[in-house]
Design an enzyme around this catalytic site. Structure first.
Site, PDB file in Angstrom:
ATOM      1  N   SER A  71       0.692  -1.333   0.090  1.00 49.98           N
ATOM      2  CA  SER A  71       0.044   0.076   0.141  1.00 49.98           C
ATOM      3  C   SER A  71       0.848   1.275  -0.005  1.00 49.98           C
ATOM      4  CB  SER A  71      -0.893  -0.129   1.237  1.00 49.98           C
ATOM      5  OG  SER A  71      -2.086  -0.900   0.863  1.00 49.98           O
ATOM      6  N   LYS A  74       0.593   3.282  -3.105  1.00 49.28           N
ATOM      7  CA  LYS A  74      -0.663   4.095  -3.462  1.00 49.28           C
ATOM      8  C   LYS A  74      -0.397   5.740  -3.204  1.00 49.28           C
ATOM      9  CE  LYS A  74      -3.556   0.373  -1.393  1.00 49.28           C
ATOM     10  NZ  LYS A  74      -4.334   0.061  -0.207  1.00 49.28           N
ATOM     11  N   TYR A 199      -2.887  -2.367 -10.600  1.00 46.01           N
ATOM     12  CA  TYR A 199      -2.763  -2.441  -9.200  1.00 46.01           C
ATOM     13  C   TYR A 199      -1.798  -3.206  -8.547  1.00 46.01           C
ATOM     14  CZ  TYR A 199      -4.460  -2.506  -4.293  1.00 46.01           C
ATOM     15  OH  TYR A 199      -4.463  -2.716  -3.081  1.00 46.01           O
ATOM     16  N   TYR A 251      -4.612   3.812   7.834  1.00 43.62           N
ATOM     17  CA  TYR A 251      -5.699   3.183   7.756  1.00 43.62           C
ATOM     18  C   TYR A 251      -6.554   3.478   8.837  1.00 43.62           C
ATOM     19  CZ  TYR A 251      -3.813   0.881   3.781  1.00 43.62           C
ATOM     20  OH  TYR A 251      -3.342   0.531   2.670  1.00 43.62           O
ATOM     21  N   VAL A 269       1.467  -3.793   3.652  1.00 46.94           N
ATOM     22  CA  VAL A 269       1.043  -5.008   4.516  1.00 46.94           C
ATOM     23  C   VAL A 269       2.357  -5.889   4.546  1.00 46.94           C
ATOM     24  CG1 VAL A 269       0.123  -6.390   2.480  1.00 46.94           C
ATOM     25  CG2 VAL A 269      -1.162  -6.541   4.796  1.00 46.94           C
TER      26      VAL A 269
HETATM   27  O1  DON Z   1      -4.711  -4.888  -2.059  1.00 51.38           O
HETATM   28  C1  DON Z   1      -3.946  -5.195  -1.005  1.00 51.38           C
HETATM   29  O2  DON Z   1      -4.538  -5.939  -0.164  1.00 51.38           O
HETATM   30  C2  DON Z   1      -2.515  -5.228  -1.129  1.00 51.38           C
HETATM   31  N1  DON Z   1      -1.743  -5.276  -2.375  1.00 51.38           N
HETATM   32  C3  DON Z   1      -2.227  -3.963  -0.424  1.00 51.38           C
HETATM   33  C4  DON Z   1      -2.782  -3.651   0.999  1.00 51.38           C
HETATM   34  C5  DON Z   1      -1.879  -3.056   1.878  1.00 51.38           C
HETATM   35  O3  DON Z   1      -0.641  -2.918   1.765  1.00 51.38           O
HETATM   36  C6  DON Z   1      -2.658  -2.621   3.225  1.00 51.38           C
HETATM   37  N2  DON Z   1      -1.568  -2.155   4.047  1.00 51.38           N
HETATM   38  N3  DON Z   1      -1.440  -2.043   5.301  1.00 51.38           N
END
Ligand code: DON
Length: 315
Positions: A71, A74, A199, A251, A269
């Site tokens: 994330s 993003k 994405y 978040y 994540v």
């Molecule tokens: O879309 C997803 O779930 C992952 N590629 C990214 C989510 C993420 O990194 C949330 N972070 N804390």
């Protein structure tokens, strides 16, 4: 001696200790496993890299560990979409508000009309942003993203982790359903699976803490790399990105992070955190064990310790 030098000296003396005292709390966290490939990361790793405007660096712990941005990417795809399409087009597809929900929630896409994602840093918002990147094909869009990230990190060898990309693409049922709901809500242009591919690819860009710190340094200096003097991002778009990092970057723990640390930040994540002390330092952290909200448990602890010891909060 300036303030910057004073803090830098203190960090230099104490960083190893702060990493040592923060590390044990990683035992209370869990490495992400919903993207199977991510579960291979070491749960007891913790590293940090701090970079100043002269390119002087301080590091400690497992700062050489490679991990995917997830994330954290993003923030930079948002900036690229703003550079490609402008504010008006971007904010016709995503909102500006925190959700209070998990990063992968699609609840409000159904409940709150007109069904656009609340902000660009939740999964739904970042998927919408992926559809706004210029390029005639998913491959061209992804190539533009990678080249932009390479310039921000001053590292031409940044690349995708193909295993993580494939692992996410094969298991992303929730993100795929979100993509189709966004299409139905009139948010996504074009082919849903092609947008999702862009994405998944940007989430799988491989970095280490030094790369994150360099990208953060560009944000800390309002879009101009202080080491090369090159302007890479218009100042206004950095302002937008930093504001989202403060309100939504961690978040549904963003409020708590603002109180305990008080710096704009973005987590991923895989355990990465990108943060900065505006006008002073770019910072990259990694600690793959996550807390219940999906943020690096030891990474957050480490940043709390440093920011409180050095009074780095902006608020
Ligand atoms: O879309 C997803 O779930 C992952 N590629 C990214 C989510 C993420 O990194 C949330 N972070 N804390």
């Amino acid at each position: 001696m300036s303030d910057i030098d004073k803090d830098f000296t203190i960090v230099q003396e104490r960083l190893e200790d702060w990493v040592k005292t923060s590390l044990p709390c990683s035992a209370n966290g869990r490495v992400a496993a919903y993207i199977p490939e991510l579960s291979k990361a070491p749960s007891d790793a913790l590293g940090i890299y701090i970079l100043d405007k002269q390119g002087q660096a301080l590091s400690a712990g497992d700062c050489g560990l490679q991990f995917t941005m997830q994330s954290i990417s993003k923030v930079f795809t948002l900036i690229l979409a703003l550079m490609d399409k402008g504010e008006k087009a971007v904010f016709s597809k995503v909102g500006m508000e925190p959700t209070g929900d998990n990063f992968n929630s699609m609840l409000k896409l159904e409940l709150v009309r007109p069904g656009i994602p609340f902000n660009p840093l939740i999964n739904a918002g970042a998927i919408a942003i992926s559809s706004l990147i210029d390029g005639v094909s998913p491959a061209e869009k992804s190539a533009r993203v990678l080249s932009f990230f390479r310039s921000l990190a001053s590292n031409d060898s940044l690349d995708y982790d193909e295993d993580v990309y494939r692992s996410e693409s094969e298991t992303a049922n929730l993100n795929r359903s979100m993509g189709y709901l966004l299409k139905d809500n009139g948010v996504l242009e074009g082919d849903v699976d092609e947008v999702l591919d862009v994405y998944f690819r940007h989430c799988s860009i491989n970095v280490n803490c030094a790369d994150l710190s360099r990208m953060a340094l560009v944000l800390a200096f309002d879009g101009a790399d202080p080491i090369t003097g090159e302007r890479l991002i218009p100042r206004r778009y950095v302002q937008i990105a930093k504001t989202f990092m403060t309100t939504c970057g961690m978040y549904n723990a963003s409020g708590e992070f603002a109180i305990q640390v008080g710096l704009p930040a973005k987590s991923g994540v895989s355990g990465g955190i990108l943060t900065m002390v505006p006008g002073r330092y770019g910072i990259g952290v990694v600690g793959p064990a996550l807390n219940a909200k999906g943020n690096s448990i030891a990474g957050v602890q480490l940043l709390e310790t440093i920011a409180q010891e050095l009074d780095w909060s902006l608020f």
